[in-house]
Design a protein around this motif. Structure first.
Motif, short mmCIF file in Angstrom:
data_model
loop_
_atom_site.label_atom_id
_atom_site.label_comp_id
_atom_site.label_asym_id
_atom_site.label_seq_id
_atom_site.Cartn_x
_atom_site.Cartn_y
_atom_site.Cartn_z
N ALA A 37 46.74 29.87 38.20
CA ALA A 37 46.32 30.92 37.28
C ALA A 37 44.85 31.24 37.51
CB ALA A 37 46.54 30.46 35.85
N CYS A 50 47.76 36.66 30.09
CA CYS A 50 48.73 35.69 29.58
C CYS A 50 48.08 34.86 28.49
CB CYS A 50 49.20 34.77 30.70
SG CYS A 50 49.97 35.61 32.08
N CYS A 64 47.47 36.60 35.44
CA CYS A 64 48.38 36.56 36.58
C CYS A 64 48.45 37.96 37.18
CB CYS A 64 49.78 36.14 36.15
SG CYS A 64 49.88 34.44 35.53
N GLN A 68 54.00 39.05 38.31
CA GLN A 68 54.27 37.64 38.07
C GLN A 68 54.51 37.42 36.58
OE1 GLN A 68 50.72 35.84 39.74
NE2 GLN A 68 51.89 35.15 41.52
N CYS A 70 54.19 34.73 33.26
CA CYS A 70 53.33 33.66 32.77
C CYS A 70 54.16 32.40 32.55
CB CYS A 70 52.70 34.08 31.45
SG CYS A 70 51.79 35.64 31.56
N ARG A 82 50.28 28.43 34.69
CA ARG A 82 50.56 28.91 36.04
C ARG A 82 51.15 30.31 35.97
NH1 ARG A 82 47.77 25.23 37.84
NH2 ARG A 82 48.55 23.34 38.77
N CYS A 83 51.32 30.91 37.14
CA CYS A 83 51.96 32.20 37.30
C CYS A 83 53.21 32.00 38.13
CB CYS A 83 51.02 33.19 37.99
SG CYS A 83 49.46 33.42 37.09
#
Length: 86
Positions: A37, A50, A64, A68, A70, A82-83
């Protein structure tokens, strides 16, 4: 082509087909690939904002790419932000 050579080719082909992963052979969807991220708002490009919250960490925010999704996991410390690539 002689019959023994044909039998050998068919045997090799059968073993190669059996060696494929179960997911590829049966069409089971694979989990999306997770990428890192971005925590500072990017200056260029289209990004998605996100956000989420975990009980111990509180409110969390990251960015992101536009295409993508979230991903937030509060199961670890620190939380995983993360993405996910679709």
């Amino acid at each position: 082509m002689r019959p023994p050579a044909l039998a050998l080719i068919l045997t090799v082909w059968a073993f190669a087909a059996a060696a494929q992963p179960y997911e590829a052979a049966h069409g089971v969807p694979q989990s999306p690939a997770l990428t890192g991220a971005v925590y500072v708002r990017p200056l260029y490009g289209v990004f998605r904002h996100c956000g989420g919250a975990c009980l111990k960490s509180g409110s969390l925010s990251w960015f992101c790419f536009e295409k993508q999704e979230c991903y937030l996991s509060c199961a670890t410390s620190p939380p995983v932000m993360r993405c996910a690539t679709r």
